[in-house]
Design an enzyme around this catalytic site. Sequence first.
Site, short mmCIF file in Angstrom:
data_model
loop_
_atom_site.label_atom_id
_atom_site.label_comp_id
_atom_site.label_asym_id
_atom_site.label_seq_id
_atom_site.Cartn_x
_atom_site.Cartn_y
_atom_site.Cartn_z
CD GLU A 1 38.88 56.77 35.97
OE1 GLU A 1 38.32 57.81 35.59
OE2 GLU A 1 38.66 55.65 35.46
N GLY B 1 45.07 58.58 30.27
CA GLY B 1 45.68 57.32 29.85
C GLY B 1 46.53 57.46 28.61
CB THR C 1 32.97 56.28 28.84
OG1 THR C 1 33.86 57.32 28.37
CG2 THR C 1 32.99 56.28 30.37
CG ASP C 2 30.01 53.69 24.59
OD1 ASP C 2 30.79 52.72 24.61
OD2 ASP C 2 28.78 53.59 24.77
CG ASP D 1 33.63 50.19 37.90
OD1 ASP D 1 33.90 49.04 38.28
OD2 ASP D 1 33.58 50.51 36.71
CG ASP E 1 36.39 49.32 31.84
OD1 ASP E 1 35.47 49.39 31.00
OD2 ASP E 1 36.19 49.26 33.06
#
Length: 276
Positions: A105, A138, A157-158, A85, A155
């Site tokens: 990303e 990543g 997501t779960d 984001d 950073d």
Amino acid sequence: MSWFEEGIHPEIRQSLRRDQVLFEGKTDFQHVEIFANDLLGRVLVLDDAVQITEHDEEIYSESIAHVPLLSHPNPKSVLIIGAGDGTVLREVLKHRSVQEVTMVELDGALVRVCREHLSTLLDGAYDDPRLNLVIGDGAEYLVSGKKFYDTIIIDSTDPDDNSTSLFTDNFYKSCKARLAEGGLMVAQAGCPSYQPSILTHMRSRMLSLFGFSGFYHAAIPTYVGGLHAFAWASDQIDLAQLAEQADPGFRGAEFSTRYYSARNHKAAFFLEPASE
């Protein structure tokens, strides 16, 4: 008008009113939705889980960026994994010492959507010449790359089908191998109350690899459970000890923030999860 119902926990539901749908679609990796809410502003949802709201996104982005970067004496090179984001990138770029930011990303379509619909939050971060944007995995980038970084920010997501590779022993070992001398890393660690398994996982895998490690916290109203944890680790820098000193052992911010302050930095380390 309609209602979005978040159900990342099977026992709990949280509903947010959609006052205007700005984008909804599916990328190669996930379902993306951006809608406006009269109270919260723009809301980004990935696979039915709220990621950020305009109302309080700075609590997360400033906490995950400034706590580690201001604890490092002179961070020049930063690696961000995830954070499509762009709000974490925005905060990292506020540091004048930072000369290069590599951001990896997985979902390039997410970056494009956020640049279009969340541009007012980004302050032109994606156009900064210090940014090296890599669209890819990543974990694979860490294995194949040869650069070293003063700070690594995860950073993600779960844990899910797209992010499983970011929660393995090999991934944490790769992060450690890519840290420069005196470097440190930080990773989002979920809600301590509702997702204790994430903290347990990180304590036994990520944190066990380093000489100094632990968790710090921030209260984020629009995240289910409220309190959010961040895992940190370093072989040379004890972030908790720096925060506990009477005279702050971390550097002061030389830029404006909406949430972060020296007091919030120190307070973030006061609540430590119980030992397993």
